[in-house]
Scaffold this motif. Structure first.
Motif, PDB file in Angstrom:
ATOM      1  N   ALA A   1     -56.779  14.788 -28.783  1.00 56.54           N
ATOM      2  CA  ALA A   1     -55.985  15.851 -28.774  1.00 56.54           C
ATOM      3  C   ALA A   1     -55.857  16.734 -30.017  1.00 56.54           C
ATOM      4  O   ALA A   1     -55.715  17.478 -30.707  1.00 56.54           O
ATOM      5  CB  ALA A   1     -54.405  15.307 -28.392  1.00 56.54           C
ATOM      6  N   ALA A   2     -55.514  15.184 -31.233  1.00 55.39           N
ATOM      7  CA  ALA A   2     -55.030  15.682 -32.370  1.00 55.39           C
ATOM      8  C   ALA A   2     -57.018  16.326 -33.078  1.00 55.39           C
ATOM      9  O   ALA A   2     -56.950  17.061 -33.998  1.00 55.39           O
ATOM     10  CB  ALA A   2     -54.748  14.209 -33.585  1.00 55.39           C
ATOM     11  N   ALA A   3     -57.626  15.999 -32.646  1.00 57.50           N
ATOM     12  CA  ALA A   3     -58.910  15.652 -33.433  1.00 57.50           C
ATOM     13  C   ALA A   3     -59.310  17.511 -32.365  1.00 57.50           C
ATOM     14  O   ALA A   3     -60.619  17.524 -33.291  1.00 57.50           O
ATOM     15  CB  ALA A   3     -59.881  14.545 -32.344  1.00 57.50           C
ATOM     16  N   GLY A   4     -58.579  17.746 -31.516  1.00 62.07           N
ATOM     17  CA  GLY A   4     -59.382  18.413 -30.978  1.00 62.07           C
ATOM     18  C   GLY A   4     -60.397  18.879 -29.763  1.00 62.07           C
ATOM     19  O   GLY A   4     -60.636  19.953 -29.292  1.00 62.07           O
ATOM     20  N   TRP A   5     -60.392  17.734 -30.034  1.00 58.48           N
ATOM     21  CA  TRP A   5     -61.373  17.218 -28.333  1.00 58.48           C
ATOM     22  C   TRP A   5     -60.893  17.969 -27.367  1.00 58.48           C
ATOM     23  O   TRP A   5     -61.938  17.849 -26.122  1.00 58.48           O
ATOM     24  CB  TRP A   5     -61.923  15.982 -28.370  1.00 58.48           C
ATOM     25  N   ILE A   6     -60.112  18.028 -26.528  1.00 57.81           N
ATOM     26  CA  ILE A   6     -59.272  18.233 -25.371  1.00 57.81           C
ATOM     27  C   ILE A   6     -58.055  19.692 -25.447  1.00 57.81           C
ATOM     28  O   ILE A   6     -58.069  19.387 -26.656  1.00 57.81           O
ATOM     29  CB  ILE A   6     -58.909  16.798 -24.230  1.00 57.81           C
ATOM     30  N   THR A   7     -58.596  19.905 -24.215  1.00 58.31           N
ATOM     31  CA  THR A   7     -57.632  21.416 -24.223  1.00 58.31           C
ATOM     32  C   THR A   7     -56.496  20.916 -23.967  1.00 58.31           C
ATOM     33  O   THR A   7     -56.037  20.413 -22.694  1.00 58.31           O
ATOM     34  CB  THR A   7     -58.037  22.263 -23.749  1.00 58.31           C
ATOM     35  N   PRO A   8     -55.431  21.753 -24.156  1.00 57.74           N
ATOM     36  CA  PRO A   8     -54.094  21.164 -23.672  1.00 57.74           C
ATOM     37  C   PRO A   8     -53.943  21.698 -22.146  1.00 57.74           C
ATOM     38  O   PRO A   8     -55.075  22.894 -21.873  1.00 57.74           O
ATOM     39  CB  PRO A   8     -52.804  22.049 -24.506  1.00 57.74           C
ATOM     40  N   VAL A   9     -53.386  21.954 -21.354  1.00 58.51           N
ATOM     41  CA  VAL A   9     -53.422  22.322 -19.824  1.00 58.51           C
ATOM     42  C   VAL A   9     -51.726  22.661 -19.445  1.00 58.51           C
ATOM     43  O   VAL A   9     -50.780  22.093 -19.885  1.00 58.51           O
ATOM     44  CB  VAL A   9     -53.634  20.459 -18.654  1.00 58.51           C
TER      45      VAL A   9
ATOM     46  N   GLU B   1     -70.819  11.887 -27.506  1.00 58.87           N
ATOM     47  CA  GLU B   1     -70.432  13.242 -27.397  1.00 58.87           C
ATOM     48  C   GLU B   1     -69.140  14.531 -28.355  1.00 58.87           C
ATOM     49  O   GLU B   1     -69.593  15.256 -28.147  1.00 58.87           O
ATOM     50  CB  GLU B   1     -69.952  13.408 -26.137  1.00 58.87           C
ATOM     51  N   LEU B   2     -68.236  13.784 -28.046  1.00 59.48           N
ATOM     52  CA  LEU B   2     -66.893  14.889 -28.496  1.00 59.48           C
ATOM     53  C   LEU B   2     -67.557  15.855 -29.508  1.00 59.48           C
ATOM     54  O   LEU B   2     -67.079  16.730 -30.232  1.00 59.48           O
ATOM     55  CB  LEU B   2     -65.346  14.316 -28.013  1.00 59.48           C
TER      56      LEU B   2
ATOM     57  N   ARG C   1     -71.688  18.494 -21.852  1.00 59.70           N
ATOM     58  CA  ARG C   1     -71.936  17.419 -19.951  1.00 59.70           C
ATOM     59  C   ARG C   1     -71.019  16.518 -20.404  1.00 59.70           C
ATOM     60  O   ARG C   1     -70.808  16.800 -19.049  1.00 59.70           O
ATOM     61  CB  ARG C   1     -73.011  16.443 -21.839  1.00 59.70           C
ATOM     62  N   PHE C   2     -69.723  16.551 -20.500  1.00 61.69           N
ATOM     63  CA  PHE C   2     -68.840  15.695 -19.949  1.00 61.69           C
ATOM     64  C   PHE C   2     -67.370  16.751 -20.138  1.00 61.69           C
ATOM     65  O   PHE C   2     -67.326  17.913 -20.770  1.00 61.69           O
ATOM     66  CB  PHE C   2     -68.252  14.651 -20.244  1.00 61.69           C
ATOM     67  N   ASP C   3     -66.907  17.365 -18.550  1.00 66.32           N
ATOM     68  CA  ASP C   3     -65.871  18.178 -17.970  1.00 66.32           C
ATOM     69  C   ASP C   3     -65.084  17.616 -18.339  1.00 66.32           C
ATOM     70  O   ASP C   3     -63.704  18.391 -19.068  1.00 66.32           O
ATOM     71  CB  ASP C   3     -66.617  18.709 -17.149  1.00 66.32           C
TER      72      ASP C   3
END
Length: 423
Positions: free
Chosen positions: A108-116, A86-87, A93-95
């Motif tokens: 994180a390295a792939a850019g799939w999740i965002t810093p918080v 999915e990512l 589709r997944f938050d």
């Protein structure tokens, strides 16, 4: 991830994914969106079913921002595969993703999740080592949700009869496994030595307990060819060669090793905290006859590989503000208490480990806290999946064929450098 869930989950997942395909394109906020709205939380199998009740509490208070739970298959590799699919397609589709701590750097390295923003979460109440699992290159990319650390389970009745205390060093463990276990018809020591993620954890624990590392610099340098790392690998290789780690243990995952201990066939077992309650169940042959202590090391207590999971926000979520607020809710003290009491999972809130009522119910908590505080992340690498597979393959081959430490280190160094170089 150790148990099979009831049939029908696949149908639920497919229907939810199909329904989500009609929404806005990934990465394109809906018209007038303020980052708030309904969201989806994706996770591996909820083994006790507690999470739906926790999310009901959120949904009751947020009728316009309800969360839908999607449970993927229980096996970690299947969970990762479906999330990555999915990512990679930039799907929204997944938050919120409940990810293994070892995947944080890769995602994180792939850019799939965002810093918080760490100021939004009660990080100062967490056990300090767990926060490190959620960082990559100095930035917080996720929030710790559940932690885990290995423990050494031992037959207290046997050691009491011998007048000895549980081992604090590898030498003591080896001596008791070789000398005492056979007197009682027991195997000496087992961990999780089948070639899967559990073997990676066992290998990393041995290496870091000796003061070594497999990788350094956020996974950019291979460091397994060092005297300390060699000492750690020799602990496992010598155990098989000398027989106090039985060959049958090379086929064990968590459940096989737990059942061997619980059925009265093992003197010592390395496993996660979940095994405590099961081994103490009424049907267990060792109920009331065992104890748990921190893992031993070469010169005293060792260092466990941190397990557990982190909560992260999909970089293409249409409602990232709601997603972050859900994570904040899931990491409150009250929910973390339910993580332990209803989910049977180790929480990340430090104070819960010294709560008198909880300690009476879960007597291993003080020991687990010491283990978590001495633990370190498994391996931090953008190529974690490839690195872990290499560690598993090389070490299992070495254990089965009783390779020398030198040959094992040389092969492991060569294969890891090839992976890190490609990165």
């Amino acid at each position: 991830m150790r148990w099979k869930r009831a049939a029908g989950r696949a149908l639920l997942i497919c229907s939810l994914l199909f329904a989500g395909s009609a929404g806005a394109q990934a990465g394109e906020p809906a018209a007038g969106s303020d980052g708030r709205g309904p969201i989806t939380l994706v996770t591996g199998g909820d083994l006790t079913g507690y999470l739906r009740g926790v999310l009901d509490g959120w949904n009751d208070r947020h009728p316009r921002e309800k969360v839908t739970l999607v449970e993927l298959p229980d096996a970690a590799d299947e969970v990762r595969a479906q999330m990555v699919t999915e990512l990679r397609s930039h799907s929204d589709r997944f938050d919120v993703l409940n990810i293994d701590v070892a995947w944080t750097s890769e995602f994180a390295a792939a850019g799939w999740i965002t810093p918080v923003d760490g100021r939004q979460f009660p990080l100062d109440h967490f056990l300090p080592p767990v926060v490190d699992t959620a960082t990559f290159r100095g930035r917080l990319y996720a929030v710790p949700y559940v932690t885990n650390a290995g423990l050494l389970y031992y037959r207290k009745d046997v050691l009491d009869r011998e007048g000895v205390r549980p081992p604090r060093t590898w030498a003591e463990l080896a001596r008791l496994a070789k000398k005492v276990a056979p007197k009682y018809g027991l195997d000496g020591y087992a961990g999780q030595f089948l070639p899967y993620e559990g073997l990676t954890a066992n290998v990393v624990e041995a290496v870091q307990s000796a003061g070594g590392t497999v990788l350094a610099g956020e996974g950019t340098r291979v460091t397994v060819d060092s005297p300390a790392a060699r000492r750690g690998l020799s602990f496992l290789l010598d155990g098989v060669r000398e027989g106090w780690i039985p060959r049958r243990a090379l086929t064990y995952k968590e459940e096989e090793s737990r059942k061997a201990f619980q059925s009265g066939r093992l003197l010592f077992l390395r496993n996660w905290p979940y095994a405590y309650a099961l081994a103490n169940a009424e049907s267990s042959k060792v109920a009331g006859k065992f104890g748990a202590v921190p893992l031993p090391g070469p010169d005293g207590p060792g260092s466990s590989a941190l397990g557990g999971s982190n909560l992260a926000v999909n970089a293409h979520s249409q409602h990232p503000k709601t997603a972050a607020e859900l994570i904040s809710y899931l990491t409150t003290e009250s929910v973390q208490r339910r993580v332990l009491t209803e989910g049977a999972l180790p929480p990340v809130w430090a104070d819960l480990y010294t709560d008198p009522k909880l300690v009476r119910r879960f007597p291993y908590l003080p020991t687990l806290k010491r283990s978590v505080l001495a633990a370190r992340p498994r391996l931090k690498s953008p190529q974690y999946d490839q690195v872990s597979l290499a560690v598993q393959a090389v070490m299992h081959d070495a254990l089965v064929h009783r390779r020398s430490t030198d040959a094992t280190v040389a092969r492991l160094t060569r294969e890891l450098r090839a992976i890190v170089g490609r990165g």
